[in-house]
Design a protein around this motif. Structure first.
Motif, PDB file in Angstrom:
ATOM      1  N   ASN A 191       0.834  -1.216   0.000  1.00 15.59           N
ATOM      2  CA  ASN A 191       0.000   0.000   0.000  1.00 15.59           C
ATOM      3  C   ASN A 191       0.858   1.251   0.000  1.00 15.59           C
ATOM      4  O   ASN A 191       0.598   2.199  -0.738  1.00 15.59           O
ATOM      5  N   LEU A 192       1.906   1.254   0.848  1.00 14.07           N
ATOM      6  CA  LEU A 192       2.756   2.447   0.968  1.00 14.07           C
ATOM      7  C   LEU A 192       3.518   2.692  -0.330  1.00 14.07           C
ATOM      8  O   LEU A 192       3.607   3.836  -0.812  1.00 14.07           O
ATOM      9  N   THR A 259      -5.970   3.305   6.069  1.00 19.53           N
ATOM     10  CA  THR A 259      -6.704   2.858   7.269  1.00 19.53           C
ATOM     11  C   THR A 259      -6.312   1.416   7.569  1.00 19.53           C
ATOM     12  O   THR A 259      -6.013   1.053   8.716  1.00 19.53           O
ATOM     13  N   LEU A 260      -6.305   0.613   6.508  1.00 14.47           N
ATOM     14  CA  LEU A 260      -5.934  -0.799   6.665  1.00 14.47           C
ATOM     15  C   LEU A 260      -4.500  -0.925   7.181  1.00 14.47           C
ATOM     16  O   LEU A 260      -4.217  -1.707   8.089  1.00 14.47           O
ATOM     17  N   CYS A 261      -3.592  -0.091   6.612  1.00 23.65           N
ATOM     18  CA  CYS A 261      -2.186  -0.127   7.062  1.00 23.65           C
ATOM     19  C   CYS A 261      -2.106   0.149   8.560  1.00 23.65           C
ATOM     20  O   CYS A 261      -1.394  -0.542   9.293  1.00 23.65           O
ATOM     21  N   LYS A 262      -2.816   1.173   9.013  1.00 25.14           N
ATOM     22  CA  LYS A 262      -2.757   1.562  10.437  1.00 25.14           C
ATOM     23  C   LYS A 262      -3.285   0.434  11.319  1.00 25.14           C
ATOM     24  O   LYS A 262      -2.673   0.064  12.315  1.00 25.14           O
ATOM     25  N   GLU A 263      -4.452  -0.095  10.925  1.00 24.81           N
ATOM     26  CA  GLU A 263      -5.064  -1.171  11.730  1.00 24.81           C
ATOM     27  C   GLU A 263      -4.131  -2.378  11.799  1.00 24.81           C
ATOM     28  O   GLU A 263      -3.944  -2.969  12.862  1.00 24.81           O
ATOM     29  N   ILE A 272       2.215   3.231  12.696  1.00 22.48           N
ATOM     30  CA  ILE A 272       2.589   3.882  11.438  1.00 22.48           C
ATOM     31  C   ILE A 272       2.309   5.376  11.572  1.00 22.48           C
ATOM     32  O   ILE A 272       1.328   5.770  12.201  1.00 22.48           O
ATOM     33  N   SER A 273       3.196   6.186  11.027  1.00 24.30           N
ATOM     34  CA  SER A 273       3.010   7.641  11.108  1.00 24.30           C
ATOM     35  C   SER A 273       3.475   8.258   9.797  1.00 24.30           C
ATOM     36  O   SER A 273       4.051   7.574   8.949  1.00 24.30           O
ATOM     37  N   VAL A 274       3.238   9.540   9.662  1.00 23.95           N
ATOM     38  CA  VAL A 274       3.618  10.197   8.410  1.00 23.95           C
ATOM     39  C   VAL A 274       4.108  11.625   8.673  1.00 23.95           C
ATOM     40  O   VAL A 274       3.631  12.296   9.584  1.00 23.95           O
ATOM     41  N   LYS A 280       6.609  18.810  -1.830  1.00 23.86           N
ATOM     42  CA  LYS A 280       8.004  18.362  -1.647  1.00 23.86           C
ATOM     43  C   LYS A 280       8.081  16.844  -1.498  1.00 23.86           C
ATOM     44  O   LYS A 280       9.018  16.215  -1.991  1.00 23.86           O
ATOM     45  N   GLY A 281       7.129  16.248  -0.806  1.00 24.30           N
ATOM     46  CA  GLY A 281       7.159  14.792  -0.653  1.00 24.30           C
ATOM     47  C   GLY A 281       6.663  14.322   0.703  1.00 24.30           C
ATOM     48  O   GLY A 281       6.338  15.138   1.575  1.00 24.30           O
ATOM     49  N   SER A 282       6.605  13.022   0.842  1.00 25.08           N
ATOM     50  CA  SER A 282       6.073  12.431   2.076  1.00 25.08           C
ATOM     51  C   SER A 282       6.971  11.300   2.549  1.00 25.08           C
ATOM     52  O   SER A 282       7.700  10.700   1.757  1.00 25.08           O
ATOM     53  N   ARG A 283       6.867  11.019   3.833  1.00 28.70           N
ATOM     54  CA  ARG A 283       7.622   9.910   4.416  1.00 28.70           C
ATOM     55  C   ARG A 283       6.693   9.160   5.373  1.00 28.70           C
ATOM     56  O   ARG A 283       6.243   9.718   6.387  1.00 28.70           O
ATOM     57  N   PHE A 284       6.353   7.946   5.015  1.00 28.31           N
ATOM     58  CA  PHE A 284       5.524   7.101   5.870  1.00 28.31           C
ATOM     59  C   PHE A 284       6.448   6.178   6.661  1.00 28.31           C
ATOM     60  O   PHE A 284       7.322   5.524   6.071  1.00 28.31           O
ATOM     61  N   ILE A 285       6.275   6.162   7.976  1.00 29.15           N
ATOM     62  CA  ILE A 285       7.183   5.394   8.832  1.00 29.15           C
ATOM     63  C   ILE A 285       6.409   4.297   9.559  1.00 29.15           C
ATOM     64  O   ILE A 285       5.514   4.576  10.354  1.00 29.15           O
ATOM     65  N   LEU A 286       6.796   3.068   9.249  1.00 30.66           N
ATOM     66  CA  LEU A 286       6.179   1.918   9.909  1.00 30.66           C
ATOM     67  C   LEU A 286       7.183   1.364  10.920  1.00 30.66           C
ATOM     68  O   LEU A 286       8.353   1.180  10.580  1.00 30.66           O
TER      69      LEU A 286
END
Ligand code: ADP
Length: 329
Positions: A191-192, A259-263, A272-274, A280-286
């Motif tokens: 997903n990410l 939502t599924l990723c968080k659950e 998980i956070s962002v 500029k961009g995003s960074r998703f941290i699991l």
């Protein structure tokens, strides 16, 4: 004849008046108390009635919600089976090598679309299971490096097709073996990565970074894409959330992926956070618990080192690699 003096008459009169006054006060007080008690009883009856109505409504809502979940779960399940059966023969035909180029292109299109549909249906099924408290985590020892390499490689041709630079950065022990639910972790990473590719323009960069934090393994998916508006940022993990930012509607989607990723991350004991900057961009941290498995022998996939740009660093391998693709401790 007894003559009552006017003075005593006055006293009697005052006593009588006092008694009348007291009696009146007593009766008024009783009447007031009775009336207050009646009002209180009425109010209590009303509160009890309303509580019963609310309880009944909440039970009806709960039943409706359970019905909706069951309905979604059943429909998703019924859709998943034929979709899997459609994908099977398509894959066999594609791999047969007997097709003309145009037939191959058409079949690949059918395969891509059937896979997207399967992914969506699976997400809906997973969310319904989580809501019904039926989602269970199945942990097994997994060699982290080859597993992450395989997940990252699945997006390599997609990144090439989109003209996106794609990096794999692994900064942990290459022999690290963890107890984890590989299927759920794969769902999150897919997903990410798919979001990162979706929101990054040609020439941009997407990277997946794996770091060992001691108690946790951090897997970050970073992109130099369009980013997320500050107002949207707190809501990206909300169910059905899709940004209202100008061109979002063209990107499609359903707003259930994150939502599924968080659950799932929480079910795995992680989070998980962002962080993101608009344009500029995003960074998703699991972050998942580092449940290291020691002293066992596990078959490890032999992943060929392919064209995906990658950096691997970390402590020296602490074991020899056997001929059969096994790591020993
Ligand atoms: P979907 O992508 O299906 O709409 P998601 O739950 O995966 O649903 O994402 C929710 C929203 O979060 C997206 O619609 C998008 O606005 C935003 N988003 C998610 N990932 C990114 C990203 N890497 N860059 C920018 N926006 C993102």
């Amino acid at each position: 004849m007894v003559v009552i003096k006017p003075f005593y008459l006055q006293i009697w009169f005052i006593i009588l008046a006092g008694l009348v006054f007291l009696a009146a006060g007593f009766f008024i007080l009783r009447w007031r108390t009775a009336s207050l008690e009646r009002t209180q009883a009425k109010l209590e009856a009303e509160v009890a009635r309303q509580t019963a109505t609310i309880r009944q409504q909440s039970e009806e809502l709960k039943a409706l919600d359970e019905f909706k979940n069951r309905f979604f779960a059943n429909v998703s399940h019924e859709l998943r089976t034929p979709l899997t059966l459609i994908l099977g023969p398509i894959g066999t035909l594609i791999n047969s090598g007997e097709l003309s180029k145009s037939s191959m292109n058409m079949l690949k299109l059918a395969q891509t679309n059937a896979q997207s549909l399967l992914k969506l249906v699976s997400s809906i099924l997973d969310l319904s299971k989580i809501e019904a408290d039926e989602m269970k985590i199945h942990e097994k020892p997994q060699a982290l490096f080859p597993f992450m390499r395989r997940l990252a490689s699945n997006f390599e041709s997609h990144a090439q097709h989109l003209g996106i630079n794609y990096l794999f950065e692994y900064r942990a022990d290459k022999n690290l073996q963890l107890n984890l639910d590989a299927e759920r972790l794969e769902t999150i990473i897919n997903n990410l990565l798919s979001n990162a590719m979706k929101f990054t323009p040609k020439g941009g960069t997407v990277s997946i970074q794996i770091d060992d934090l001691g108690h946790f393994i951090r897997i970050a998916v970073e992109d130099t894409g369009k980013g997320i508006l500050p107002d949207d940022l707190p809501h990206v993990f909300d169910r059905f959330f899709q940004s209202k930012a100008h061109d979002s509607s063209h990107e499609g989607g359903t707003g259930i992926g994150l939502t599924l990723c968080k659950e799932l991350a929480q079910l795995m004991g992680g989070n998980i956070s962002v962080t993101s900057e608009w344009q500029k961009g995003s960074r998703f941290i699991l972050e998942i618990p580092r449940k290291e498995v020691l002293g066992s022998m596990v078959a490890v996939d032999q992943e060929p080192v392919d064209s995906l740009s990658h950096t691997v660093s970390g402590p020296e391998e602490k074991s020899a690699q056997g001929d059969q693709g096994f790591y020993f401790w």
